[in-house]
Design a protein around this motif. Structure first.
Motif, PDB file in Angstrom:
ATOM      1  N   ILE A   1       0.836  -1.207   0.000  1.00 54.90           N
ATOM      2  CA  ILE A   1       0.000   0.000   0.000  1.00 54.90           C
ATOM      3  C   ILE A   1       0.867   1.252   0.000  1.00 54.90           C
ATOM      4  CG2 ILE A   1      -1.624   1.339   1.395  1.00 54.90           C
ATOM      5  CD1 ILE A   1      -2.843  -1.284   2.328  1.00 54.90           C
ATOM      6  N   VAL A   2       1.915   1.260   0.824  1.00 53.16           N
ATOM      7  CA  VAL A   2       2.806   2.420   0.893  1.00 53.16           C
ATOM      8  C   VAL A   2       3.494   2.642  -0.453  1.00 53.16           C
ATOM      9  CG1 VAL A   2       4.893   3.344   1.969  1.00 53.16           C
ATOM     10  CG2 VAL A   2       3.174   2.197   3.379  1.00 53.16           C
TER      11      VAL A   2
ATOM     12  N   LEU B   1       2.439   1.813  -3.440  1.00 54.96           N
ATOM     13  CA  LEU B   1       1.492   2.248  -4.472  1.00 54.96           C
ATOM     14  C   LEU B   1       0.926   3.632  -4.202  1.00 54.96           C
ATOM     15  CD1 LEU B   1      -0.512  -1.095  -5.014  1.00 54.96           C
ATOM     16  CD2 LEU B   1       1.305  -0.136  -6.464  1.00 54.96           C
ATOM     17  N   ASP B   2       0.919   4.054  -2.942  1.00 53.80           N
ATOM     18  CA  ASP B   2       0.267   5.319  -2.587  1.00 53.80           C
ATOM     19  C   ASP B   2       1.084   6.536  -3.001  1.00 53.80           C
ATOM     20  OD1 ASP B   2      -1.783   6.887  -1.059  1.00 53.80           O
ATOM     21  OD2 ASP B   2      -0.027   7.380   0.150  1.00 53.80           O
ATOM     22  N   SER B   3       2.398   6.476  -2.854  1.00 56.15           N
ATOM     23  CA  SER B   3       3.233   7.641  -3.182  1.00 56.15           C
ATOM     24  C   SER B   3       4.626   7.174  -3.562  1.00 56.15           C
ATOM     25  CB  SER B   3       3.294   8.608  -1.997  1.00 56.15           C
ATOM     26  OG  SER B   3       3.867   7.967  -0.867  1.00 56.15           O
TER      27      SER B   3
ATOM     28  N   THR C   1       5.367   7.331   6.125  1.00 55.06           N
ATOM     29  CA  THR C   1       4.023   7.923   6.161  1.00 55.06           C
ATOM     30  C   THR C   1       4.013   9.342   5.616  1.00 55.06           C
ATOM     31  OG1 THR C   1       4.383   8.696   8.431  1.00 55.06           O
ATOM     32  CG2 THR C   1       3.362   6.530   8.156  1.00 55.06           C
TER      33      THR C   1
ATOM     34  N   THR D   1       1.138  11.420   3.888  1.00 50.79           N
ATOM     35  CA  THR D   1       0.455  10.877   2.708  1.00 50.79           C
ATOM     36  C   THR D   1      -0.928  10.350   3.086  1.00 50.79           C
ATOM     37  OG1 THR D   1       1.381   8.680   3.051  1.00 50.79           O
ATOM     38  CG2 THR D   1       2.677  10.222   1.719  1.00 50.79           C
ATOM     39  N   ARG D   2      -1.709   9.991   2.062  1.00 49.82           N
ATOM     40  CA  ARG D   2      -3.046   9.446   2.328  1.00 49.82           C
ATOM     41  C   ARG D   2      -2.956   8.142   3.116  1.00 49.82           C
ATOM     42  NH1 ARG D   2      -5.512   8.946  -3.499  1.00 49.82           N
ATOM     43  NH2 ARG D   2      -3.378   8.156  -3.772  1.00 49.82           N
ATOM     44  N   ALA D   3      -2.111   7.241   2.664  1.00 50.73           N
ATOM     45  CA  ALA D   3      -1.928   5.986   3.394  1.00 50.73           C
ATOM     46  C   ALA D   3      -1.315   6.240   4.761  1.00 50.73           C
ATOM     47  CB  ALA D   3      -1.038   5.035   2.584  1.00 50.73           C
TER      48      ALA D   3
ATOM     49  N   TRP E   1      -3.790   6.919   7.633  1.00 53.72           N
ATOM     50  CA  TRP E   1      -4.435   5.701   8.134  1.00 53.72           C
ATOM     51  C   TRP E   1      -3.458   4.881   8.975  1.00 53.72           C
ATOM     52  CZ3 TRP E   1      -3.422   0.509   6.690  1.00 53.72           C
ATOM     53  CH2 TRP E   1      -4.340  -0.414   7.205  1.00 53.72           C
TER      54      TRP E   1
END
Length: 493
Positions: free
Chosen positions: A323-324, A326-328, A353, A387-389, A392
């Motif tokens: 997830i990290v 793919l997120d940024s 993060t 970041t978005r992830a 969370w």
């Protein structure tokens, strides 16, 4: 100087006393119901419904008594010893772990006594009956006490089921104690009045508005006026020993209590021992140790638990890493130099993060931090670098899971002070460096007491308290509270 109140007046003033007896009776009833359910439940589960003809046998005149009688004896003995050792006393209920420790210790003694008697008289008791009843009984007893404690905390937040306290001392110490006691109503000390040098009237504590009902010259009359049942002497600078003794004599035996607060703060109970010498109650404070068997046990515990967690959580760690990524843009892990044991540095690993140039943006955001964080730590709500992830991950502290690798490596512990940055250490006062006497931890008292919402002073106080009073039992409690704090998501940003 006011006239000394009569015994009748003092007893009238303490008429509100009795909450401890009422609460103790409720605990007694609940304990009895729990033990009846557990002991007879185990008997039925082990021997079946028809237990009237089931008997244990020994060679003492070939006695044969059914297990129903044995179960009754166990229940009565268990309940009696729980009361004898003070597990329902008002000094242990409501806060701390002493109540739960007493329940366990008493239960162990009861079943140890049963085992010794069975051995001495060659009584053939069913082992399964004993081995199941003991752990199940302890677990359900502790759980029922925990449920009552939650109810008691709610009551104490409204001033009920608490000692009604009159503080006696200088204005500074009275205000300090009033703030601390009112901040922790679960401790069961509800401040209702104060006595300070000078003249009566007015209040102390600012917004706390504790009424001043008397001076050191009329303590007994002030006690009646305030209807307090507990006198806490916060300082004795203007209160000679003879006056304290006279005050203690005026209290109703068993109904009113005198508490003398020494000039000690943030000292754990196990380190304090009172020893009467030549009429003086001398307080011995043991110095903390950072070597030996305790430290070895902590290290073994850290290796085993963190290793198991890495194995069990490996699928989750793999998903989070994806997830990290793919997120940024940027690496999955964030490595940062922190200060650890004895001031040595190590590279702490976390899930990334923030954006890659987060450190470069720090100077631009530092000016805004002064109004949102504390004077040393940089903490900002709605930090634009996250970041978005990352938001969370931080909300549930998942970004800190890779620190388990640091624990296995030996740079960190599961529980300890917060690992600081070198630039933060540069602002430390001399006494704050004591936090480096133990390894930093993934979690600690700072994690369970507000996290990023804490002021710098509170963060330091909690870290130093841990350093001075750490124990394996305390670590287990902190780990349990950490899970609750993470799920509550308080102070996580």
């Amino acid at each position: 100087m006011s006239a000394t109140p009569t015994t009748r007046e003092i007893r009238t003033a303490s008429s509100t006393i009795g909450w401890n007896k009422a609460y103790s009776q409720r605990l007694l009833l609940t304990d009895a119901l729990v033990l009846i359910w557990v002991v007879f439940g185990v008997q039925i589960a082990w021997f079946g419904i028809d237990t009237a003809n089931v008997a244990f046998r020994g060679d003492l005149r070939n006695i044969a008594v059914n297990y129903t009688a044995i179960s009754l004896v166990v229940i009565v003995l268990w309940l009696s010893v729980l009361g004898l050792y003070g597990s329902r006393a008002d000094r242990v209920i409501g806060t701390g772990s002493t109540e739960y420790k007493l329940v366990f210790d008493v239960s162990l003694r009861v079943f140890g006594l049963l085992a010794i008697l069975a051995f001495l008289f060659h009584v053939d008791l069913a082992r399964g009956y004993i081995l199941i009843a003991f752990p199940v009984g302890v677990l359900v007893l502790v759980f029922s006490r925990w449920l009552w404690r939650q109810w008691l905390v709610l009551q104490r937040a409204q001033g009920r089921f608490s000692a009604q306290v009159m503080l006696v001392g200088s204005r500074e110490t009275v205000e300090h104690f009033a703030r601390q006691l009112m901040a922790q109503p679960s401790a069961g000390y509800h401040v209702v009045a104060a006595c300070v040098p000078g003249t009566a009237g007015g209040t102390v504590g600012g917004a706390l508005a504790v009424p001043v009902v008397g001076t050191f010259d009329d303590l007994e009359a002030a006690l009646v006026t305030s209807r307090a049942d507990t006198v806490v002497i916060t300082s004795s600078d203007h209160l000679p020993p003879e006056r304290v003794r006279e005050l203690s004599w005026s209290l109703e035996p068993g109904g009113q209590h005198l508490v003398v607060a020494p000039s000690l703060t943030d000292i754990g109970g196990p380190r304090i021992h009172t020893r009467p010498v030549a009429g003086f109650p001398l307080i011995h404070v043991e110095t903390p140790t950072y070597a030996g068997q305790k430290l070895f046990s902590k290290r073994i515990f850290d290796i085993v638990v963190s290793g198991l967690l890495l194995i069990v959580l490996s699928p989750l760690l793999a998903v989070v890493a994806l997830i990290v990524a793919l997120d940024s843009k940027g690496p999955v892990f964030f490595l940062q130099e922190r200060v650890g044991l004895n001031g040595s540095t190590f590279r702490m690993v976390k899930f990334r993060t923030m954006v890659v140039d987060a450190e470069a943006q720090l100077q631009r955001l530092a000016g805004r931090q002064r109004t949102e964080g504390n004077s040393v730590l940089f903490k900002m709500k709605n930090d634009p670098r996250v970041t978005r992830a990352g938001r969370w991950l931080r909300r549930y502290s998942i970004d800190e899971l890779p620190q388990l690798i640091n624990v296995v490596h030996g740079d960190m512990a599961l529980v300890g002070p917060r690992p600081p940055l070198a630039r933060e250490v540069a602002h430390y006062e001399t006494h704050v460096h004591r936090r480096f006497l133990v390894k930093p931890g993934i979690t600690g008292l700072w994690q369970t007491s507000g996290r990023s919402n804490l002021s710098w002073e509170d963060s330091v106080r909690l870290d130093l308290y841990y350093v001075e009073n750490w124990s394996m039992a305390g670590d287990l409690v902190i780990l349990w509270r950490t899970a609750r704090a993470v799920l509550a998501r308080q102070g996580a940003f």
